[in-house]
Scaffold this motif. Structure first.
Motif, PDB file in Angstrom:
ATOM      1  N   GLN A  71       0.816  -1.212   0.000  1.00  0.00           N
ATOM      2  CA  GLN A  71       0.000   0.000   0.000  1.00  0.00           C
ATOM      3  C   GLN A  71       0.854   1.268   0.000  1.00  0.00           C
ATOM      4  N   GLY A  72       2.159   1.118   0.167  1.00  0.00           N
ATOM      5  CA  GLY A  72       3.059   2.269   0.186  1.00  0.00           C
ATOM      6  C   GLY A  72       3.223   2.914   1.545  1.00  0.00           C
ATOM      7  N   TYR A  73       2.850   2.216   2.621  1.00  0.00           N
ATOM      8  CA  TYR A  73       3.042   2.770   3.960  1.00  0.00           C
ATOM      9  C   TYR A  73       4.551   2.855   4.229  1.00  0.00           C
ATOM     10  N   CYS A  74       4.980   3.917   4.865  1.00  0.00           N
ATOM     11  CA  CYS A  74       6.402   4.070   5.170  1.00  0.00           C
ATOM     12  C   CYS A  74       6.715   3.711   6.622  1.00  0.00           C
ATOM     13  N   GLN A  75       5.681   3.548   7.447  1.00  0.00           N
ATOM     14  CA  GLN A  75       5.901   3.252   8.861  1.00  0.00           C
ATOM     15  C   GLN A  75       4.683   2.552   9.445  1.00  0.00           C
ATOM     16  N   LEU A  76       4.942   1.720  10.436  1.00  0.00           N
ATOM     17  CA  LEU A  76       3.883   1.124  11.242  1.00  0.00           C
ATOM     18  C   LEU A  76       4.114   1.541  12.681  1.00  0.00           C
ATOM     19  N   SER A  77       3.049   1.594  13.456  1.00  0.00           N
ATOM     20  CA  SER A  77       3.172   1.943  14.876  1.00  0.00           C
ATOM     21  C   SER A  77       2.186   1.110  15.681  1.00  0.00           C
ATOM     22  N   ALA A  78       2.456   1.039  16.984  1.00  0.00           N
ATOM     23  CA  ALA A  78       1.590   0.272  17.886  1.00  0.00           C
ATOM     24  C   ALA A  78       1.806   0.745  19.306  1.00  0.00           C
ATOM     25  N   ASP A  79       0.799   0.591  20.126  1.00  0.00           N
ATOM     26  CA  ASP A  79       0.934   0.729  21.574  1.00  0.00           C
ATOM     27  C   ASP A  79       0.991  -0.692  22.106  1.00  0.00           C
ATOM     28  N   ALA A  80       2.188  -1.155  22.390  1.00  0.00           N
ATOM     29  CA  ALA A  80       2.396  -2.538  22.812  1.00  0.00           C
ATOM     30  C   ALA A  80       2.211  -2.671  24.317  1.00  0.00           C
ATOM     31  N   SER A  81       1.548  -3.731  24.713  1.00  0.00           N
ATOM     32  CA  SER A  81       1.406  -4.038  26.137  1.00  0.00           C
ATOM     33  C   SER A  81       2.720  -4.607  26.650  1.00  0.00           C
ATOM     34  N   TYR A  82       2.794  -4.810  27.950  1.00  0.00           N
ATOM     35  CA  TYR A  82       3.965  -5.477  28.512  1.00  0.00           C
ATOM     36  C   TYR A  82       4.131  -6.872  27.899  1.00  0.00           C
ATOM     37  N   LEU A  83       3.019  -7.517  27.549  1.00  0.00           N
ATOM     38  CA  LEU A  83       3.088  -8.867  27.009  1.00  0.00           C
ATOM     39  C   LEU A  83       3.546  -8.899  25.553  1.00  0.00           C
ATOM     40  N   SER A  84       3.148  -7.907  24.761  1.00  0.00           N
ATOM     41  CA  SER A  84       3.487  -7.930  23.334  1.00  0.00           C
ATOM     42  C   SER A  84       4.746  -7.130  22.995  1.00  0.00           C
ATOM     43  N   ARG A  85       5.268  -6.399  23.938  1.00  0.00           N
ATOM     44  CA  ARG A  85       6.446  -5.557  23.678  1.00  0.00           C
ATOM     45  C   ARG A  85       7.618  -6.370  23.114  1.00  0.00           C
ATOM     46  N   GLY A  86       7.902  -7.516  23.695  1.00  0.00           N
ATOM     47  CA  GLY A  86       9.004  -8.348  23.225  1.00  0.00           C
ATOM     48  C   GLY A  86       8.823  -8.794  21.779  1.00  0.00           C
ATOM     49  N   LEU A  87       7.606  -9.154  21.405  1.00  0.00           N
ATOM     50  CA  LEU A  87       7.332  -9.547  20.031  1.00  0.00           C
ATOM     51  C   LEU A  87       7.591  -8.378  19.088  1.00  0.00           C
ATOM     52  N   PHE A  88       7.093  -7.203  19.451  1.00  0.00           N
ATOM     53  CA  PHE A  88       7.296  -6.044  18.574  1.00  0.00           C
ATOM     54  C   PHE A  88       8.783  -5.701  18.435  1.00  0.00           C
ATOM     55  N   ILE A  89       9.550  -5.828  19.499  1.00  0.00           N
ATOM     56  CA  ILE A  89      10.992  -5.598  19.406  1.00  0.00           C
ATOM     57  C   ILE A  89      11.610  -6.623  18.453  1.00  0.00           C
ATOM     58  N   LYS A  90      11.236  -7.877  18.589  1.00  0.00           N
ATOM     59  CA  LYS A  90      11.732  -8.942  17.711  1.00  0.00           C
ATOM     60  C   LYS A  90      11.404  -8.646  16.250  1.00  0.00           C
ATOM     61  N   LEU A  91      10.270  -8.015  16.013  1.00  0.00           N
ATOM     62  CA  LEU A  91       9.827  -7.698  14.660  1.00  0.00           C
ATOM     63  C   LEU A  91      10.472  -6.435  14.101  1.00  0.00           C
ATOM     64  N   GLY A  92      11.318  -5.786  14.904  1.00  0.00           N
ATOM     65  CA  GLY A  92      12.045  -4.611  14.419  1.00  0.00           C
ATOM     66  C   GLY A  92      11.471  -3.273  14.840  1.00  0.00           C
ATOM     67  N   PHE A  93      10.507  -3.276  15.739  1.00  0.00           N
ATOM     68  CA  PHE A  93       9.948  -2.017  16.231  1.00  0.00           C
ATOM     69  C   PHE A  93      10.891  -1.408  17.263  1.00  0.00           C
ATOM     70  N   VAL A  94      10.842  -0.091  17.363  1.00  0.00           N
ATOM     71  CA  VAL A  94      11.660   0.655  18.314  1.00  0.00           C
ATOM     72  C   VAL A  94      10.721   1.418  19.242  1.00  0.00           C
ATOM     73  N   GLN A  95      10.989   1.321  20.527  1.00  0.00           N
ATOM     74  CA  GLN A  95      10.164   2.050  21.499  1.00  0.00           C
ATOM     75  C   GLN A  95      10.450   3.536  21.392  1.00  0.00           C
ATOM     76  N   GLN A  96       9.385   4.318  21.265  1.00  0.00           N
ATOM     77  CA  GLN A  96       9.508   5.772  21.194  1.00  0.00           C
ATOM     78  C   GLN A  96       9.268   6.414  22.558  1.00  0.00           C
ATOM     79  N   GLN A  97       8.299   5.886  23.275  1.00  0.00           N
ATOM     80  CA  GLN A  97       7.959   6.426  24.595  1.00  0.00           C
ATOM     81  C   GLN A  97       7.015   5.484  25.318  1.00  0.00           C
ATOM     82  N   ARG A  98       6.903   5.679  26.608  1.00  0.00           N
ATOM     83  CA  ARG A  98       5.869   4.985  27.378  1.00  0.00           C
ATOM     84  C   ARG A  98       4.540   5.628  27.010  1.00  0.00           C
ATOM     85  N   SER A  99       3.488   4.855  27.037  1.00  0.00           N
ATOM     86  CA  SER A  99       2.165   5.403  26.767  1.00  0.00           C
ATOM     87  C   SER A  99       1.181   4.827  27.771  1.00  0.00           C
ATOM     88  N   TYR A 100       0.057   5.491  27.885  1.00  0.00           N
ATOM     89  CA  TYR A 100      -0.949   5.086  28.869  1.00  0.00           C
ATOM     90  C   TYR A 100      -2.316   5.295  28.259  1.00  0.00           C
TER      91      TYR A 100
END
Length: 173
Positions: free
Chosen positions: A127-156
């Motif tokens: 589709q031509g997206y240049c970026q993906l983002s997510a608010d990862a829980s404590y449980l999914s954070r490790g998966l997102f890191i493994k997939l190449g995501f970078v933490q930008q900040q804590r969120s609530y």
């Protein structure tokens, strides 16, 4: 406890259809209430999901985005089980935001989340997206890191007077 994938099980990641709405609703609620993590207490889990939402709610939510369902098929009986789902926002203001990634507790830690994500990422690139983002829980954070995501900040997120901590993460495509 996870049920190991066996040779007689087939996994498919298929586009969301309305017929899966009830299974998604039940899976979401069950998955939330099976969370056992020191960062989430019972009040937070109840705020996250008080009860299964209506099929109409989930159909509307997933139909407004690009969504996939993870189906596990038993080769012997040919019965299909909804083992998870993922969706990404397609609206201009939220384009590329991964709204949901839930895997049934019996099927977690077996690569289903990664498989669903790979389908989503391939679609996003097409589709031509240049970026993906997510608010990862404590449980999914490790998966997102493994997939190449970078933490930008804590969120609530605040729901029903409870604060649900998470991590805002991004990945350049």
């Amino acid at each position: 406890m996870s049920v190991p994938l066996q040779a007689n099980k087939q996994i498919e990641v298929v586009p969301y259809r309305r017929r899966y709405a009830r299974a998604v609703s039940e899976l979401f609620h069950h998955s939330v209430h099976q969370i056992q993590h020191e960062r989430y207490n019972a009040a937070q889990l109840n705020a996250w999901s008080q009860a299964p939402r209506s099929s109409q709610h989930w159909d509307l939510r997933l139909s407004r985005s690009q969504a996939w369902i993870i189906l596990v098929t038993d080769a012997a009986s040919l019965s299909k089980i909804c083992a998870g789902f993922i969706n990404v926002e397609t609206d201009f203001h939220h384009q590329g935001y991964i709204d949901s990634l839930y895997i049934h507790p019996d099927w977690q830690r077996q690569g289903l989340g990664e498989r669903a994500y790979r389908q989503l990422e391939q679609w996003a690139k097409e589709q031509g997206y240049c970026q993906l983002s997510a608010d990862a829980s404590y449980l999914s954070r490790g998966l997102f890191i493994k997939l190449g995501f970078v933490q930008q900040q804590r969120s609530y997120q605040q729901k029903l007077g409870q604060v649900l901590p998470s991590f805002y993460m991004t990945k350049k495509l």
